[in-house]
Design a protein around this motif. Structure first.
Motif, PDB file in Angstrom:
ATOM      1  N   ARG B 136       0.350   9.577   8.613  1.00 41.78           N
ATOM      2  CA  ARG B 136       0.701   8.317   7.638  1.00 41.78           C
ATOM      3  C   ARG B 136       0.742   7.202   8.500  1.00 41.78           C
ATOM      4  N   LEU B 137       0.165   6.102   7.844  1.00 42.75           N
ATOM      5  CA  LEU B 137       0.155   4.863   8.677  1.00 42.75           C
ATOM      6  C   LEU B 137       0.737   3.976   7.599  1.00 42.75           C
ATOM      7  N   LEU B 138       1.123   2.644   8.483  1.00 36.85           N
ATOM      8  CA  LEU B 138       1.297   1.427   7.536  1.00 36.85           C
ATOM      9  C   LEU B 138       0.788   0.105   8.213  1.00 36.85           C
ATOM     10  N   ASP B 139      -0.319  -0.367   7.695  1.00 40.37           N
ATOM     11  CA  ASP B 139      -0.704  -1.303   8.291  1.00 40.37           C
ATOM     12  C   ASP B 139      -1.735  -0.825   9.645  1.00 40.37           C
ATOM     13  N   ASP B 140      -2.095   0.230   9.485  1.00 40.83           N
ATOM     14  CA  ASP B 140      -2.860   1.104  10.630  1.00 40.83           C
ATOM     15  C   ASP B 140      -2.120   1.429  11.942  1.00 40.83           C
ATOM     16  N   THR B 141      -0.777   1.232  11.652  1.00 34.39           N
ATOM     17  CA  THR B 141       0.326   1.848  12.515  1.00 34.39           C
ATOM     18  C   THR B 141       0.847   3.107  12.255  1.00 34.39           C
ATOM     19  N   PRO B 142       0.596   4.169  13.226  1.00 31.29           N
ATOM     20  CA  PRO B 142       0.921   5.403  12.791  1.00 31.29           C
ATOM     21  C   PRO B 142       2.410   5.579  12.685  1.00 31.29           C
ATOM     22  N   LEU B 143       3.052   6.352  11.794  1.00 35.14           N
ATOM     23  CA  LEU B 143       4.494   6.333  11.457  1.00 35.14           C
ATOM     24  C   LEU B 143       4.897   7.913  11.307  1.00 35.14           C
TER      25      LEU B 143
END
Lengths: 244, 244
Positions: B136-143
């Motif tokens: 899962r990513l937010l703005d291409d940052t893995p979370l």
DNA sequence: AAGTGGTCTAGACCACCTG
DNA sequence: AGGTGGTCTAGACCACTTT
């Protein structure tokens, strides 16, 4: 016993009864461990019907303030807040027994509350607070470092007691010596890498993960009584939730 | 509509009604978003009095299966389980907006369920399961890295879909393609130092603290549907509880 | 046997929402 | 206006605990 009920007439009767009963618990007219009047007595005293009285009691049972026992009565619940950490940390030895950890007060001083603490405790800026650092251990193994903040005014009596006589259950002490009873609390969990100071106190490796629990404890009057931040090794931590 | 109620005669009537209503929701005779029959209709259909019917409904409201609206009716609640991770992780960008994170399936395969997973899902030893790894990513940052296990039998339809077409909301997919509706879940939180593989996927430093959330999701029939283990960086984690 | 809470009834009237 | 859930009544009988 005077059965005054000012409150707000627009509120449903069962709500007003709930508030009235809650006030009796807060005011220590109904004490923890005691039975409250029977449903029949409450019906007579308040002139409400049994269903309405029961609904008010239902709410306080759901809130955890009362406990019902068929055939015996309805009782004000004894709170065992010192054990809430059991929710989060495995306070068990190898044999799997659950034990109350030992407590050791490392520091106790009176200082001006930092602004974050003052805000949480709803103290005016510059108000004094008692700050304590406490280490919890199980079989001499450190499990938790707690940093505790209390409003000086309510808890001044604590300053007169030798910290070696504090015992292992702080909330019982608050009740005995300061008349302050913890009724509920909010906790926030986070995690971080341990800093050098806490690594030393917890006897774990620098940089190891620790769980941080911040707790704000409230009295029956919903005033904040205590703020504390606790840190413990992440590998001793486990928390379970049900989601609906 | 047949109003059969076998159940256990020793149970109180309101309990049997609760179970009967729950069964209708599980059996999709009462569907999410729909209004259930009015209290008056239920009174007539089941021959119970209004107070008893209301008590049964009260329980399902407390369970989160029904929702009441004065003047409108009582409705089967639509669940939005995909958002439960919001409880734990800050799925927000710098502007503080809450967003649904993107999802990327890294792997999907069919294997014999390891014994721990089989036990959790109540599968016989040696039963097959679908295993997926999802990022899962937010703005291409893995979370978050999620490892997901499903009973092959119930979820076989997933094997026919291209993983690029899974979309960001897995539980909606379960419902559409497999007829499996998640009704509740249990989660266990722990923390650990990240291993090399997860550090790479999450793009964080080796040994940094991560939160581990294990979730077992149940259907309306209380059968386990899905087991998953999710890992995310501890500094993105925050959880709040009230204690009473 | 007496007393407690647990379950259940059969309504009444009110507040709120929708057409 | 008509229908919905929200509140409240005034009991009855049952299950359980204590004396």
């Amino acid at each position: 016993m005077s059965y005054s009920m000012p409150h707000d007439d627009r509120l449903p009767l069962y709500q007003r009864l709930r508030d009235e009963f809650a006030a009796r618990i807060a005011g220590q007219q109904w004490r923890p461990g005691d039975a409250i009047p029977t449903e029949a007595e409450l019906v007579k005293a308040f002139g409400a019907s049994i269903g309405t009285v029961r609904k008010a009691i239902d709410m306080l049972v759901a809130d955890g303030m009362l406990e019902r026992f068929q055939g015996r009565g309805t009782f004000v619940r004894r709170k065992r807040f010192e054990s809430t950490m059991f929710r989060f940390f495995r306070f068990q030895n190898e044999a799997g027994e659950r034990r109350i950890p030992q407590a050791r007060i490392l520091r106790r001083e009176c200082v001006v509350a930092p602004s974050a603490v003052a805000a949480a405790l709803r103290l005016p800026a510059g108000a004094e607070a008692i700050q304590m650092t406490r280490l919890r251990l199980l079989d001499d193994t450190p499990l938790l470092v707690e940093s505790i903040w209390l409003p000086r005014e309510r808890f001044a009596a604590l300053l007169d007691i030798d910290t070696h006589d504090f015992g292992d259950l702080l909330y019982a002490l608050y009740e005995e010596r300061c008349g302050q009873v913890v009724a509920s609390a909010e906790e926030t969990l986070t995690a971080e890498s341990v800093d050098a100071m806490h690594a030393r106190l917890l006897q774990i490796q620098a940089g190891a993960p620790v769980i941080v629990v911040e707790r704000l404890a409230y009295g029956y009057d919903r005033q904040p009584l205590e703020w504390r931040r606790s840190r413990g090794p992440a590998d001793q931590f486990r928390y379970h939730v049900e989601i609906r």
